[in-house]
Design a protein around this motif. Structure first.
Motif, mmCIF file in Angstrom:
data_model
loop_
_atom_site.group_PDB
_atom_site.id
_atom_site.type_symbol
_atom_site.label_atom_id
_atom_site.label_comp_id
_atom_site.label_asym_id
_atom_site.label_seq_id
_atom_site.Cartn_x
_atom_site.Cartn_y
_atom_site.Cartn_z
ATOM 1 N N ASP A 250 0.191 -1.428 0.124
ATOM 2 C CA ASP A 250 0.042 -0.475 -0.050
ATOM 3 C C ASP A 250 0.953 1.108 -0.012
ATOM 4 O OD1 ASP A 250 0.931 -0.378 2.581
ATOM 5 O OD2 ASP A 250 -0.960 0.107 3.639
ATOM 6 N N VAL A 274 5.341 0.483 -7.151
ATOM 7 C CA VAL A 274 4.744 0.403 -5.943
ATOM 8 C C VAL A 274 6.287 -0.608 -5.055
ATOM 9 C CG1 VAL A 274 3.494 -1.460 -4.942
ATOM 10 C CG2 VAL A 274 2.156 -0.115 -6.902
ATOM 11 N N MET A 298 -4.790 2.534 -6.706
ATOM 12 C CA MET A 298 -5.299 2.816 -5.874
ATOM 13 C C MET A 298 -6.118 4.687 -6.333
ATOM 14 S SD MET A 298 -1.402 3.620 -3.543
ATOM 15 C CE MET A 298 0.718 2.344 -3.577
ATOM 16 N N ILE A 301 -6.003 7.197 -4.078
ATOM 17 C CA ILE A 301 -4.820 7.597 -4.465
ATOM 18 C C ILE A 301 -4.454 9.347 -5.730
ATOM 19 C CG2 ILE A 301 -1.944 7.856 -3.889
ATOM 20 C CD1 ILE A 301 -3.203 7.662 -1.888
ATOM 21 N N VAL A 326 3.219 7.521 -1.286
ATOM 22 C CA VAL A 326 2.755 7.280 -0.265
ATOM 23 C C VAL A 326 3.075 6.164 0.330
ATOM 24 C CG1 VAL A 326 0.111 6.053 -0.701
ATOM 25 C CG2 VAL A 326 0.893 7.138 -2.760
ATOM 26 N N GLY A 329 -0.777 3.646 2.615
ATOM 27 C CA GLY A 329 -2.367 4.178 1.883
ATOM 28 C C GLY A 329 -2.067 6.070 2.344
#
Ligand code: PEP
Ligand code: MG
Length: 879
Positions: A250, A274, A298, A301, A326, A329
């Motif tokens: 996340d 990621v 996401m 986001i 990020v 989250g």
């Protein structure tokens, strides 16, 4: 009270760029606007000046200010620096006043040591992540602060991955990272004789010092030189709480442009990874995902990010390049700056922002850079000649380039010095490769995305670049590139098309691009604003046509000697020069006359309705003859008695025309006075052409220009000849012609009032005027000492590129004033190389010249520069 040298992000603003650096000022501004920026503080550029002055040492006062800012940061974040239970980790980044992407150093994850790493593991429940951060810190600290060359760390990492069977970084286990940390630490101990510091405050102090010092590293110095960034600007240092994009799935990190920097389209553009840290995206080690896919991965986001982009773009009134992370989250904005863009995008953005009511036309015009236009007007490949496509990568920077493959920056630079066109081909580039990028026509990398180092630097330099071209394998050891079953060795020709990302075998002919509708719009605005007229330097009908299509409003310099260099004409010209009697010379001139006449007709036709300034013969005659050594070789080789005699005669002539200093010898109007029949022929050709064009309904405005006048009597005599021949040819027909002179000799500038008595116009030949004012012969200066002069800062600029306003400019100003004091309507302009250079154009505008004249491809730029000069003048007068 001591000087404030440390500012919390909430204490600064965008206007404090000189003190806080670009990054620091932006972080402060974003913090003020309520954006999610991790807390931190900025150490000022003034502190860096002190640091350098103190012999690379920080004052105690500065150390105390850093400590108290750190304490504040601890209370803002609720974390503590060096506290194993709740460790504050920070990044330390450079932040120069003018953006220098990738040129200076950054250290991340500071505050980790053998204790806090365990605390971080416990706190996040992710030991693998904690040790991954730690090994990154040791690697960066080891290379940047302690000076251990980074390949030592790379090879340890590579070995560990090989031994554990991990293909990617993500495959490495926490044990793998832990072991690597130990190996890194031993490596540092072995190479430097000292331990990696466990004391976190010591880490911070050393890191700040290293970032200050990186202002003076090699690549930063080169970058400053290329981009004319003053060495005494100094750099700020930003210390900021770390947020992590590599804590799990996340999390992530990326770079987003608020609009597409390649074509200006109004869409988010960028990439992310990621579970990764920032440098993974920038370094181009992993190929990231396009930002669009974040919408699915996401969605919340993405929405927030889109909002942030809009806000920042409105706030800064320009396209932004934003770094974000990020963390579990939550979105954080790490940095925003004005996004670098290519030409096409620059035009579209400028026009779109005006249409969207974000900026005015004037602001739009001020944003257009000369390099953008150069780029826009020189690109594309001849598609019909493409035979073999090798691979397609990311279209990172548009424009086409051809060159021979070079697999490292040094080779590229070396080959470039020997005059070769080179394409730099690397798996990826780093800031160390900058001299290679500079020396090459274009750059190809097999790894990395649109925001990788190669892409950003190439775009900034306006060089074509194809990135992330995974279809090619670059074998650095064997110095070759493999695409499918084709092997391209070093030195073989390749073509890059940066607009489509194609890599093509061989040298494909390049084609100039047509102007975009946005450029035409910008030019229209420029034309509405500017006061200076823009003419072209063109010597033949084709160039005249091109110039007209670019918006030339006349020809400011037609160098007639260029018409004599075609092989069929050169022999006649040589016969004219070889002539022993005036009659012989006249016979040869009679043959040249129709040739010149037809060129003039073509030019008048192309410039229908606009004035055409034709300069009579200027160079010394020996320039039309072969070199004596070449003639001697031919003489030795031939058996023909006739040819031998002719060659011997030519050699005698070449010797007799020899001058020790041709620049100051028999040339320009001096030729016209000694050999009046040459000028007579040229004048006759001009008026014959004028008459014939007028017969066809073409509106002709000839302006006959006498070169290299230094004394009024030279012009007086030659003007009489022009008027006489004009009268003979035109008879009673009215022809709106002018006679004027170039001002290229300082004496002409000094006696401009006397000269103006015989002139309808002055055209400043700033190439010669610069040579003679400085006393430099341009060819010798550029090859012999000018580079050193610029390196040693004896001179700030090359006076042959940017007009020396102080000296040469003073002469121009004096001459204009003196000339106009006698003839207020005297037409004045400039036709040296400076006529196409932005700062010189601004000077011409300021002193009230009527026009600038430059080569056809520089005309659009000159139109814009002339408008920019007017806008700036209005701004200044409003202040
Ligand atoms: C000049 O001297 O500026 C000029 C335009 O003439 P040339 O470059 O042909 O000497
Ligand atoms: Mg000249």
């Amino acid at each position: 009270m001591s000087l404030k040298m440390v500012y919390g992000f909430s204490e600064g603003n965008a206007k404090m760029k000189a003190l806080l650096g670009g990054k620091g000022a932006n972080l402060a501004e974003m913090t003020r606007s309520g954006l999610p920026v991790p807390h931190g503080f900025t150490i000022t550029t003034e502190a860096s000046h002190d640091f350098f002055q103190m012999g690379n040492r920080m004052k105690d006062d500065l150390l105390a200010q850093i400590q108290s800012a750190l304490t504040r940061l601890e209370s803002d974040t609720g974390q503590r620096f060096g506290d194993a239970d709740n460790a504050l980790l920070v990044s330390v980044r450079s932040g120069s006043v003018t953006s220098m992407p990738g040129m200076m150093d950054t250290i991340l994850n500071l505050g980790l040591n053998d204790d806090t790493v365990q605390g971080l593991a416990a706190l996040t429940g992710n030991e693998r992540f904690a040790y991954d951060c730690y090994r990154r810190l040791i690697q960066m600290f080891g290379s940047i602060v302690l000076g251990v060359e980074s390949y030592h760390f790379e090879s340890l990492l590579h070995k560990m991955k090989k031994n554990t069977g991990a293909k990617l970084d993500q495959d490495v286990t926490s044990e793998g990272w832990r072991n690597l940390v130990d190996e890194y630490k031993s490596c540092i101990k072995m190479k430097t004789g000292r331990e990696f510091p466990q004391q976190v405050h010591e880490q911070l102090k050393m890191a700040v010092e290293a970032v200050f010092k990186s202002w003076n590293n090699n690549r930063a110095q080169i970058y400053r030189k290329i981009n004319h960034i003053p060495d005494d600007q100094g750099t700020a240092v930003n210390v900021q709480r770390m947020v992590f994009g590599n804590k799990g799935d996340d999390c992530g990190t990326g770079v987003v442009f608020t609009r597409n920097p390649s074509n200006g389209d109004n869409e988010l553009f960028g990439e992310y990874l990621v579970n990764a840290q920032g440098e993974d995206v920038v370094a181009g080690v992993r190929t990231p995902y396009p930002i669009d896919t974040l919408k699915v991965a996401m969605p919340e986001i993405y929405e927030q990010l889109a909002q942030v982009c809009k806000l920042l773009e409105r706030h800064y009134k320009d396209m932004q390049d934003i770094e974000f992370t990020v963390e579990n989250g939550k979105l954080y904005v790490l940095q925003t700056r004005t996004g670098k863009r290519n030409a096409q995008a620059a035009m579209k953005l400028a026009v779109d922002f005006v249409k969207e009511g974000i900026i005015s036309r004037e602001e739009a015009l001020q944003r257009i850079e000369a390099s953008h236009l150069d780029q826009l007007l020189h690109r594309g490949i001849d598609e019909s000649k493409v035979l073999e496509l090798l691979a397609t990568g990311l279209p990172a920077s548009p424009g086409a380039a051809i060159g021979v493959a070079a697999f490292d920056a040094d080779t590229a630079a070396e080959w470039n010095r020997t005059g070769k066109q080179v394409i730099l081909i690397r798996p990826e580039t780093t800031p160390e490769d900058i001299h290679g990028v500079l020396a090459s026509e274009g750059v190809l990398t097999s790894r990395g995305g649109m925001t990788s180092h190669a892409a950003v630097v190439a775009r900034g330099m306006g060089k074509p670049c194809v990135c992330g071209c995974e279809g090619v394998r670059i074998d650095l050891e064997a110095r070759r590139m493999i695409a499918g079953d084709r092997i391209i060795g070093e030195g073989e020709w390749v073509t890059l098309d940066g607009a489509s990302g194609r890599v093509i075998l061989g040298a494909i002919p390049l084609q100039d691009a047509a102007a975009t509708t946005e450029l035409l719009q910008i030019l229209e605005w420029a034309d509405e604003i500017r006061k200076l007229r823009v003419y072209a330097n063109a010597d033949n009908p084709v160039d005249a046509q091109t110039a007209r299509s670019f918006g030339a409003e006349g020809i400011g310099l037609c160098r007639t000697e260029h018409m004599f260099f075609a092989p069929s004409r050169l022999t006649v010209m040589q016969r004219m020069i070889m002539a022993d009697t005036t009659d012989e010379r006249k016979a040869a001139l009679a043959q040249l006359l129709p040739m010149q006449q037809s060129d003039f007709e073509g030019i008048f036709q192309a410039m229908d309705g606009f004035s055409v300034t034709i300069r009579l013969l200027d160079p010394p005659l020996h320039e039309f003859l072969p070199k004596a050594s070449e003639l001697q070789r031919k003489l030795d080789d031939t058996d023909s008695i006739e040819e031998k005699a002719l060659l011997a005669q030519m050699i005698r002539k070449v010797h007799s025309l020899h001058e020790s200093n041709p620049m100051l010898g028999l040339r320009g109007c001096r030729l016209g006075i000694l050999y009046p029949e040459i000028y007579d022929m040229q004048i006759e050709a001009i008026f014959n052409a004028a008459a014939s064009c007028m017969d066809r309904g073409v509106s002709v405005i000839p302006e006959i220009m006498i070169p290299l006048v230094g004394h009024a009597s030279e012009l007086e005599r030659l003007r009489k000849r022009v008027d006489r021949v004009a009268g003979q040819v035109m008879q009673a027909r009215a022809c709106n012609y002018k006679v004027g002179t170039m001002i290229e000799v300082p004496r002409a500038a000094l006696t401009a009032r006397q000269i103006a008595a015989h002139a309808d116009f002055f055209s400043f030949g700033t190439n010669d005027l610069t040579q003679m004012t400085f006393g430099y012969s341009r060819d010798d200066a550029e090859g012999k000492f000018l580079t050193q002069y610029l390196d040693q800062k004896v001179l700030q600029h090359n006076p042959f590129q940017a007009l020396d306003t102080e000296g040469v400019g003073q002469l121009i100003g004096m001459a204009v004033a003196a000339g106009r004091s006698l003839k207020p309507a005297l037409k004045t302009g400039i036709c040296g190389e400076h006529g196409g250079e932005k700062a010189s154009i601004a000077f011409c505008h300021e002193i009230g010249l009527d026009y600038v004249s430059c080569s056809p491809f520089r005309i659009p730029m000159a139109r814009i520069a002339a408008a920019q000069a007017e806008i700036e003048q209005i701004h200044r007068s409003e202040l």
